[in-house]
Write an enzyme that holds these catalytic residues in place. Sequence first.
Site, PDB file in Angstrom:
ATOM      1  N   CYS A 107       0.819  -1.229   0.000  1.00 49.36           N
ATOM      2  CA  CYS A 107       0.000   0.000   0.000  1.00 49.36           C
ATOM      3  C   CYS A 107       0.849   1.273   0.000  1.00 49.36           C
ATOM      4  O   CYS A 107       0.324   2.369  -0.195  1.00 49.36           O
ATOM      5  CB  CYS A 107      -0.943   0.006   1.193  1.00 49.36           C
ATOM      6  SG  CYS A 107      -1.974  -1.453   1.290  1.00 49.36           S
ATOM      7  N   HIS A 236      -2.849   7.125   2.624  1.00 51.28           N
ATOM      8  CA  HIS A 236      -3.317   5.851   2.086  1.00 51.28           C
ATOM      9  C   HIS A 236      -4.661   5.541   2.745  1.00 51.28           C
ATOM     10  O   HIS A 236      -4.821   5.652   3.961  1.00 51.28           O
ATOM     11  CB  HIS A 236      -2.290   4.756   2.386  1.00 51.28           C
ATOM     12  CG  HIS A 236      -2.862   3.391   2.246  1.00 51.28           C
ATOM     13  ND1 HIS A 236      -3.540   2.992   1.114  1.00 51.28           N
ATOM     14  CD2 HIS A 236      -2.903   2.333   3.104  1.00 51.28           C
ATOM     15  CE1 HIS A 236      -3.954   1.759   1.271  1.00 51.28           C
ATOM     16  NE2 HIS A 236      -3.585   1.333   2.465  1.00 51.28           N
ATOM     17  N   ASN A 266     -10.230   0.074   0.637  1.00 52.28           N
ATOM     18  CA  ASN A 266      -8.762   0.143   0.539  1.00 52.28           C
ATOM     19  C   ASN A 266      -8.347  -0.476  -0.800  1.00 52.28           C
ATOM     20  O   ASN A 266      -8.540  -1.667  -1.021  1.00 52.28           O
ATOM     21  CB  ASN A 266      -8.172  -0.631   1.730  1.00 52.28           C
ATOM     22  CG  ASN A 266      -6.655  -0.655   1.733  1.00 52.28           C
ATOM     23  OD1 ASN A 266      -6.016  -0.342   0.735  1.00 52.28           O
ATOM     24  ND2 ASN A 266      -6.074  -1.050   2.857  1.00 52.28           N
TER      25      ASN A 266
HETATM   26  O1  UT7 Z   1      -3.494  -1.035   4.015  1.00 53.84           O
HETATM   27  C1  UT7 Z   1      -2.980  -1.695   5.122  1.00 53.84           C
HETATM   28  C2  UT7 Z   1      -3.787  -2.939   5.259  1.00 53.84           C
HETATM   29  N1  UT7 Z   1      -4.611  -3.132   6.384  1.00 53.84           N
HETATM   30  C3  UT7 Z   1      -5.179  -2.210   7.204  1.00 53.84           C
HETATM   31  O2  UT7 Z   1      -5.000  -1.052   7.111  1.00 53.84           O
HETATM   32  C4  UT7 Z   1      -6.095  -2.742   8.242  1.00 53.84           C
HETATM   33  C5  UT7 Z   1      -5.897  -2.096   9.590  1.00 53.84           C
HETATM   34  N2  UT7 Z   1      -6.826  -2.658  10.572  1.00 53.84           N
HETATM   35  C6  UT7 Z   1      -8.137  -2.382  10.542  1.00 53.84           C
HETATM   36  O3  UT7 Z   1      -8.628  -1.647   9.698  1.00 53.84           O
HETATM   37  C7  UT7 Z   1      -8.988  -2.963  11.640  1.00 53.84           C
HETATM   38  O4  UT7 Z   1      -8.154  -3.631  12.557  1.00 53.84           O
HETATM   39  C8  UT7 Z   1     -10.077  -3.967  11.110  1.00 53.84           C
HETATM   40  C9  UT7 Z   1     -11.159  -3.201  10.381  1.00 53.84           C
HETATM   41  C10 UT7 Z   1      -9.470  -5.007  10.198  1.00 53.84           C
HETATM   42  C11 UT7 Z   1     -10.722  -4.684  12.287  1.00 53.84           C
HETATM   43  O5  UT7 Z   1     -11.253  -3.717  13.191  1.00 53.84           O
HETATM   44  P1  UT7 Z   1     -10.932  -3.803  14.753  1.00 53.84           P
HETATM   45  O6  UT7 Z   1     -11.689  -2.733  15.407  1.00 53.84           O
HETATM   46  O7  UT7 Z   1      -9.438  -3.814  14.919  1.00 53.84           O
HETATM   47  O8  UT7 Z   1     -11.565  -5.184  15.130  1.00 53.84           O
HETATM   48  P2  UT7 Z   1     -10.863  -6.477  15.764  1.00 53.84           P
HETATM   49  O9  UT7 Z   1     -10.002  -7.170  14.762  1.00 53.84           O
HETATM   50  O10 UT7 Z   1     -10.265  -6.118  17.092  1.00 53.84           O
HETATM   51  O11 UT7 Z   1     -12.132  -7.384  16.030  1.00 53.84           O
HETATM   52  C12 UT7 Z   1     -13.182  -7.000  16.945  1.00 53.84           C
HETATM   53  C13 UT7 Z   1     -14.300  -7.990  16.828  1.00 53.84           C
HETATM   54  C14 UT7 Z   1     -13.831  -9.447  16.848  1.00 53.84           C
HETATM   55  O12 UT7 Z   1     -14.825 -10.188  17.539  1.00 53.84           O
HETATM   56  P3  UT7 Z   1     -14.616 -10.573  19.085  1.00 53.84           P
HETATM   57  O13 UT7 Z   1     -13.353 -11.397  19.136  1.00 53.84           O
HETATM   58  O14 UT7 Z   1     -14.498  -9.285  19.822  1.00 53.84           O
HETATM   59  O15 UT7 Z   1     -15.865 -11.339  19.410  1.00 53.84           O
HETATM   60  C15 UT7 Z   1     -13.825  -9.855  15.409  1.00 53.84           C
HETATM   61  O16 UT7 Z   1     -14.023 -11.248  15.224  1.00 53.84           O
HETATM   62  O17 UT7 Z   1     -14.950  -7.822  15.557  1.00 53.84           O
HETATM   63  C16 UT7 Z   1     -15.014  -9.081  14.872  1.00 53.84           C
HETATM   64  N3  UT7 Z   1     -14.971  -8.843  13.444  1.00 53.84           N
HETATM   65  C17 UT7 Z   1     -16.058  -8.616  12.713  1.00 53.84           C
HETATM   66  N4  UT7 Z   1     -17.361  -8.552  13.022  1.00 53.84           N
HETATM   67  C18 UT7 Z   1     -18.231  -8.290  12.053  1.00 53.84           C
HETATM   68  C19 UT7 Z   1     -13.874  -8.770  12.640  1.00 53.84           C
HETATM   69  N5  UT7 Z   1     -14.258  -8.504  11.368  1.00 53.84           N
HETATM   70  C20 UT7 Z   1     -15.612  -8.416  11.400  1.00 53.84           C
HETATM   71  C21 UT7 Z   1     -16.572  -8.140  10.415  1.00 53.84           C
HETATM   72  N6  UT7 Z   1     -17.875  -8.087  10.780  1.00 53.84           N
HETATM   73  N7  UT7 Z   1     -16.249  -7.922   9.129  1.00 53.84           N
END
Ligand code: UT7
Length: 309
Positions: A107, A236, A266
Amino acid sequence: MGTSVPDHILTNKDLETLLDTSDEWISTRTGIKQRRVYPRGKDRPAWELGSQAARKALEKAKLTPDLIDGVICATFTPDYFFPSTACKIADSVGIRDAFAFDISAACAGFVYGLAIAHAMIGNGRYRRILLVGAEVISKTLNWQDRSTAILFGDGAGAVIVDAAPDNSQGLLSSWLSSDGALGDILQFPAWGDNRRMTMKGSEVFKHAVRMMSEATVRVVREAGYTLEDVDLLIPHQANMRILNSIADNLSFPTRKVISNLVNYGNTSSASIPLALEHAWETGRIVPGALVAFTSLGGGLAVGSALVRF
Ligand code: UT7
């Protein structure tokens, strides 16, 4: 500059039917409402999207392909290890007798490409370089993995980097860095059975905020400016909460941060040129504007640039 995206729109509501997720979760956690993707099984090569963007850039610049000295393409979704995506784009657009190569900085690829193009023009050997970020990410995703499938979209953006009339215009400074020790938090293997992107989302989030903030401060300071001098920040497009956290970190007004995440998600190396064109077309960039770019991608690779338009 020119851009191209697939026609097909995949909304959060559509994703609700494919994955255990919701429009509400995706919107509040990422700021994304929809993304452009090729429908499954109907994907096209990244070089084709890149060529469409490149042709538009040439048309807008009123330049013919013979006036381009080289092509650089940033992509993590090439169709071949070789020929490079840049060679395919050059051929498709009709650019001959010009260098062409791809760069791999995920990215951060577009900003890496900008710094490379600037250096190559700066040493006097080349006059005009076509820089493209082109990605077809949809075909690489694991559509069962809700933590990655919801984030990404396909797209391409191209710019023509030309020699500036004097040092007060154009790219004033750039800063490239990396931290390979964090490579395992965001990776996409080239070989083996598990050729899928894996991501430790919250880890990437934390480092993205820290490193993109630092990169912004650094590039602005090295050019002899302060953040107050910056008219626009084009980061980005990773996640709206990442963009807001960077603005918070830097005490930089969010109204001066460009985002088009809501419509495109993204798009990796294409995200900055897509956001740049959006800013340009909506009149957010006026002659003389000081614009900072900041980016982070798998590697981890980080890059920033400061441009006077
Ligand atoms: O370009 C560089 C590439 N990547 C990035 O920039 C990504 C950077 N990271 C992010 O954007 C965020 O970390 C995410 C959007 C990927 C995830 O958001 P988060 O607030 O960090 O969520 P998390 O991974 O801490 O997950 C929180 C909860 C989890 O459930 P539990 O364990 O609390 O029960 C996940 O399983 O949200 C759950 N979860 C979802 N729920 C509904 C993860 N993805 C989803 C989803 N829909 N799509």
